[in-house]
Design an enzyme around this catalytic site. Structure first.
Site, short mmCIF file in Angstrom:
data_model
loop_
_atom_site.label_atom_id
_atom_site.label_comp_id
_atom_site.label_asym_id
_atom_site.label_seq_id
_atom_site.Cartn_x
_atom_site.Cartn_y
_atom_site.Cartn_z
N SER A 73 37.24 44.69 41.55
CA SER A 73 35.91 45.14 41.14
C SER A 73 35.57 46.54 41.64
CB SER A 73 34.86 44.15 41.65
OG SER A 73 34.99 43.97 43.05
N ASP A 126 25.64 47.49 46.70
CA ASP A 126 25.10 46.13 46.59
C ASP A 126 25.56 45.24 47.74
OD1 ASP A 126 27.76 45.92 45.99
OD2 ASP A 126 27.50 45.09 43.98
N HIS A 139 30.16 46.45 47.30
CA HIS A 139 30.91 47.57 46.70
C HIS A 139 30.33 48.90 47.16
CE1 HIS A 139 31.17 44.19 43.78
NE2 HIS A 139 32.45 44.47 43.90
#
Ligand SMILES: *[C@@H]1O[C@H](CO)[C@@H](O)[C@H](O)[C@H]1NC(C)=O
Ligand SMILES: *[C@@H]1O[C@H](CO)[C@@H](O)[C@H](O)[C@H]1NC(C)=O
Length: 374
Positions: free
Chosen positions: A44, A346, A349
């Site tokens: 991600s 967040d 990340h």
């Protein structure tokens, strides 16, 4: 006097000539990128849209939040299925190298000749069914093996025959950034640090074999990232919070978790230097994300950050600005005023600003050995 003026005029002529040569070189650099393409394998942290190929969100579980506002607020101005308030690290590499933003490998009908991104949310080095992981409801099939197969499926449309591909890929930049989830998936599902560390040799050898596989396909320039000190990330600080002060280091990070990642990084480095000795023609660049983040945690202001252990987007009034019940993108979460002052966006990340730092550290050093642009 005459002599002086003659040498002065020849000096002026010489510097004009040098300036012109420099201008020509700069023009050449602008029109002809250093690499013909870039290919990335990752999770991600570097997914550029595989979570939503052709606009279809693959996850409907908790992590569907990545497709919701305020993701994308800082740079794209809207959510684009990237786990950032803006760009991810490979986006900054694309911009610096004069290449287009990477097209996600799962997208259909696209031209991949300037690169493809196989990275996907939940990506792992080892085979892993992400549907077994809290917060996911489907298997995103993001293992290295699947990402490698996706790359190989695309190659004929990129460079034709295997022989042509060898020539083409020799002029491409490869980025390999997998491994974090191999640990996170175990730890978050209840494994102890000791249990997770038992898999370290196989995780490292899987990564190394993946890098060697890229070499077999024709890769020559390969950036391999180590693992960030996740023990400093708000998500880890929330999930593994402890009332025992000695579980934390002097910076407020979770000591044992970071020791685990440091050991992984040390082993990875040894393994990659063996691989480098075996393939002397190949340029393996060890991307030291971990040292970069440690330096930022130690002295945020020096790197332009204000806050390192608190997420920008999340539950503002909880410790570290993070709570699984009010993740960024959920009801109950809010956004900070200065995302660029935060190391993480967040809590899971890096922010757009942090990703820019990371990419610059890889391009120019000192956080890649050797640097990409050396
Ligand atoms: C992952 O692969 C399995 C087996 O091929 C498939 O059934 C599933 O739909 C895939 N997951 C996604 C999100 O495409
Ligand atoms: C706190 O952690 C340390 C080091 O892990 C350990 O030696 C100690 O027994 C722990 N204290 C308590 C009260 O659990």
């Amino acid at each position: 006097m005459a002599v002086v003026s003659t040498s002065l005029s020849s000096y002026v002529a010489l510097s004009c000539c040098c300036l012109m040569a420099a201008a020509t070189l700069a023009a050449a650099a602008a029109s002809e990128p250093r690499y013909n393409a870039m290919f990335n394998l990752g999770d991600s942290t570097s997914d550029t849209g595989n979570l939503c190929p052709d606009g279809r969100l693959l996850l409907t579980g908790v992590f569907g939040i990545f497709a919701r506002p305020p993701y994308g607020n800082t740079y794209f101005g809207k959510p684009t299925c990237l786990c950032s308030d803006g760009r991810v690290n490979v986006d900054f590499l694309s911009q610096a190298l004069g290449l287009p933003f990477l097209t996600p490998s799962l997208a259909h009908g696209k031209d991949f000749r300037q690169g493809a991104n196989m990275a996907i949310v939940g990506g792992t080095a080892r085979d892993y069914d992400t549907s077994a992981y809290t917060g996911y409801d489907v298997n995103l099939n993001g293992s290295m093996k699947n990402q490698m197969e996706a790359l190989q499926r695309l190659l004929p449309s990129i460079c034709g025959t295997p022989q042509n591909c060898k020539d083409y890929l020799a002029k491409s930049l490869f980025v390999f950034q997998l491994g974090e989830n191999d640990y996170s998936l175990q730890l978050i599902n209840g494994a102890t640090v000791d249990e997770a560390s038992k898999n370290m040799p196989i995780i490292v050898s899987t990564i190394t074999s993946g890098v060697e596989k890229l070499i077999t396909l024709g890769a020559v320039h390969i950036v391999v990232s180590n693992i960030a000190p996740l023990g400093c990330y708000p998500m880890y600080l929330f999930i593994f919070q402890s009332s025992n002060k000695s579980d934390y280091d002097e910076n407020g990070c979770l000591r044992n978790y970071n020791i685990l990642f440091n050991r992984h990084n040390a082993l990875l480095r040894i393994s990659l230097s063996k691989l480098q000795k075996k393939h002397r023609r190949i340029r393996i660049m060890y991307a030291d994300l971990a040292s970069h983040f440690y330096h930022i945690v130690l002295d945020p202001r020096k790197f332009g950050f204000k806050t390192v252990l608190t997420s920008c987007c999340g539950k503002a009034d909880s410790p570290n600005g993070f709570d699984l019940e009010a993740l960024c993108g959920m009801d109950g979460a809010s956004v900070c005023h200065e995302p660029w002052g935060h190391l993480t966006w967040d809590g899971m990340h890096p922010s757009d600003a942090a990703n820019e730092r990371v990419a610059n550290g890889w391009l120019n050093g000192p956080y890649s050995q050797p640097p990409i642009l050396k």
